[in-house]
Design an enzyme around this catalytic site. Structure first.
Site, PDB file in Angstrom:
ATOM      1  N   SER A   1      46.324  52.765  35.678  1.00  0.00           N
ATOM      2  CA  SER A   1      44.445  51.504  36.430  1.00  0.00           C
ATOM      3  C   SER A   1      45.122  51.337  38.100  1.00  0.00           C
ATOM      4  O   SER A   1      44.206  50.624  38.575  1.00  0.00           O
ATOM      5  CB  SER A   1      45.145  50.696  35.586  1.00  0.00           C
ATOM      6  OG  SER A   1      46.410  49.306  35.797  1.00  0.00           O
TER       7      SER A   1
ATOM      8  N   LYS B   1      39.012  47.805  38.994  1.00  0.00           N
ATOM      9  CA  LYS B   1      38.699  46.606  39.237  1.00  0.00           C
ATOM     10  C   LYS B   1      37.166  47.142  39.914  1.00  0.00           C
ATOM     11  O   LYS B   1      36.171  46.471  39.495  1.00  0.00           O
ATOM     12  CB  LYS B   1      39.173  45.832  39.521  1.00  0.00           C
ATOM     13  CG  LYS B   1      40.537  45.245  38.777  1.00  0.00           C
ATOM     14  CD  LYS B   1      40.487  44.417  38.290  1.00  0.00           C
ATOM     15  CE  LYS B   1      41.714  43.474  37.509  1.00  0.00           C
ATOM     16  NZ  LYS B   1      42.468  43.739  38.129  1.00  0.00           N
TER      17      LYS B   1
ATOM     18  N   GLU C   1      37.037  34.474  40.151  1.00  0.00           N
ATOM     19  CA  GLU C   1      38.332  34.650  39.884  1.00  0.00           C
ATOM     20  C   GLU C   1      39.156  36.131  40.340  1.00  0.00           C
ATOM     21  O   GLU C   1      38.955  36.699  40.163  1.00  0.00           O
ATOM     22  CB  GLU C   1      38.732  33.503  38.456  1.00  0.00           C
ATOM     23  CG  GLU C   1      39.185  34.935  37.162  1.00  0.00           C
ATOM     24  CD  GLU C   1      38.177  36.046  36.648  1.00  0.00           C
ATOM     25  OE1 GLU C   1      36.604  35.691  36.883  1.00  0.00           O
ATOM     26  OE2 GLU C   1      38.385  37.297  36.764  1.00  0.00           O
TER      27      GLU C   1
HETATM   28  C1  LIG Z   1      43.462  43.227  36.954  1.00  0.00           C
HETATM   29  C2  LIG Z   1      44.679  44.646  36.932  1.00  0.00           C
HETATM   30  C3  LIG Z   1      45.296  44.912  36.047  1.00  0.00           C
HETATM   31  C4  LIG Z   1      45.121  44.504  34.303  1.00  0.00           C
HETATM   32  O1  LIG Z   1      43.969  43.285  34.029  1.00  0.00           O
HETATM   33  P1  LIG Z   1      43.117  44.432  32.341  1.00  0.00           P
HETATM   34  O2  LIG Z   1      41.300  44.000  32.451  1.00  0.00           O
HETATM   35  O3  LIG Z   1      44.132  43.954  31.721  1.00  0.00           O
HETATM   36  O4  LIG Z   1      43.089  45.879  33.146  1.00  0.00           O
HETATM   37  C5  LIG Z   1      46.020  46.223  35.653  1.00  0.00           C
HETATM   38  N1  LIG Z   1      46.083  46.664  36.736  1.00  0.00           N
HETATM   39  C6  LIG Z   1      46.020  46.710  37.657  1.00  0.00           C
HETATM   40  C7  LIG Z   1      46.390  47.441  38.982  1.00  0.00           C
HETATM   41  C8  LIG Z   1      45.421  45.815  38.072  1.00  0.00           C
HETATM   42  O5  LIG Z   1      44.480  45.253  39.153  1.00  0.00           O
END
Ligand SMILES: *Cc1c(COP(=O)(O)O)cnc(C)c1O
Length: 401
Positions: free
Chosen positions: A378, A90, A112
């Site tokens: 992620s 993020k 948000e």
């Molecule tokens: C917010 C988040 C996601 C999902 O959001 P995307 O916009 O689809 O990437 C996935 N993994 C983590 C660790 C997140 O914080």
């Protein structure tokens, strides 16, 4: 050849656009006219890439996971977004958007958040730049993601619990848009995923595209060719997936596998598998696939993963899934939990439960031994330890402790 990028009207095929209240028109139009020029300017590029390096800690490593490779019969490389400052991808986006906000003369930031990862990433860059930060978060999420709420408050943000609807992410989005409508001239809305009215999906995809730019270079260095056979990512709104695939959209040598949150199963009423279940509709400023009933009432999303708990999905991904460019798998709660434990035990990496959905997808694809597979982790699982422990009965052989 297909073009999967946004067109000049803000559409990806039939999806996207900017469906906004009249009061936001001038603000969104100003953003639409100026964002490409600012992003491409030498000043922005220099500052953005310096912060990504020195503040976020990029490039994030591309790590050959040997034990997991053996398990799945492929060459598995993990793109380690979990090692970024604040613990997820993020921050790539919020660093970029706050620089954009500053260059547009905005003094107040609104956003948000669902699990709180985007709220923390936004509060972080607001502290860094000395800007006021308003975070809208569903009251349910405020309770279940308490540590992230405390982090945001410590960083100086004001967290507004949202008590409308199901009191989760979708309601937080609506409330952030309402706040933006009340302060259109001085406020910049930092959107957290490839969502919202044009140009946000394109803007966020560009900010996250650093992920695939690095994958290209790192693969060239480690494997001797700049493309993988497979890219794998989890998908909520679609930002880490967009970043992972951005520089490979038109490269048909690369198969793309995306994992969405099946919850209890995409055929049940407890699911967030929007690409399996959704029908075209308009939500939060764009046309996309939305989980809705026959009257167009938005249905509540359900998943163990707060970061994937959203009844829509970004327009770029709706289009690519519809055209068959991406293969979308629905991963259920128990499969994600088990996969999270598996990565933990085989590689010593505790992934976010969101990312664990991508890990679980590995078992559903038939790889060849020399296939190069790049999977984006992620985020890190620190925020999810309690949930992992509470659900260890779902972890199969790894849950016996
Ligand atoms: C917010 C988040 C996601 C999902 O959001 P995307 O916009 O689809 O990437 C996935 N993994 C983590 C660790 C997140 O914080």
């Amino acid at each position: 050849m297909q073009n999967y990028q946004v067109d000049e009207n803000g559409f990806y095929g039939e999806f996207g656009g900017a469906y906004i209240p009249e009061i936001l028109y001038a603000t969104v139009e100003e953003l639409r006219r100026s964002y490409r020029g600012i992003l491409e300017s030498a000043d922005f590029q220099e500052t953005y890439h310096r912060l990504l390096r020195d503040y976020v800690g990029r490039p994030s490593p591309l790590y050959l996971a040997k034990r997991m490779s053996e398990r799945y019969g492929c060459q598995l490389y993990l793109k380690r977004e979990d090692l970024n400052h604040t613990g997820a991808h993020k921050i790539n986006n919020t660093v970029g958007q706050i620089l954009l906000a500053q260059r547009m003369g905005k003094t107040r930031i609104t956003c948000e958040t669902g699990a709180g990862q985007h709220g923390v990433a936004t509060a972080t860059v607001c502290a860094l730049m000395g800007l006021r930060c308003e975070v809208f978060m569903g009251a349910t999420d405020v309770e279940r993601q308490h540590t992230n709420v405390e982090r945001m408050r410590m960083l100086g943000a004001t967290v507004h619990p949202v008590r409308t609807g199901n009191m989760t992410l979708s309601d937080a989005c609506s409330e952030a848009i309402r706040d933006w409508c009340c302060h259109p001239s001085d406020t910049f809305y930092i959107v957290g995923s490839t969502m919202g009215p044009h140009p946000y999906p394109d803007l966020v995809a560009r900010m996250q595209s650093v992920i695939s730019a690095e994958i290209k270079e790192q693969l060239q260095e480690q494997v001797g060719r700049s493309y993988p056979d497979y890219l794998v990512a989890c998908i909520g709104g679609g930002s880490n997936a967009a970043g992972t695939i951005y520089h490979y959209l038109d490269d048909e040598r690369v198969s793309i596998v995306l994992a969405e949150a099946g919850g209890h199963g995409w055929q049940t009423n407890h699911t967030a598998a929007t690409l399996h279940r959704g029908t075209p509709g308009i939500l939060h400023g764009a046309k996309m696939l939305v989980m809705q009933d026959d009257d167009g009432q938005i249905e509540e999303a359900f998943t163990i993963s707060a970061g994937l708990d959203y009844p829509g999905v970004g327009p770029m991904h709706c289009n690519m899934a519809q055209k068959g460019r991406t293969r979308v798998l629905s991963i259920n709660d128990d499969e994600a939990i088990r996969a999270g434990y598996e990565l933990t035990r085989l590689e010593g990496i505790i992934p976010a439960i969101e990312s664990a959905h991508a890990i679980a997808a590995l078992g559903k694809v038939d790889f060849k031994q020399d296939d190069v597979v790049v999977l984006t982790v992620s985020g890190r699982g620190d925020k999810d330890v309690e949930t992992y422990l509470k659900n260890k009965q779902m972890a199969g052989e790894y849950g016996d402790f």
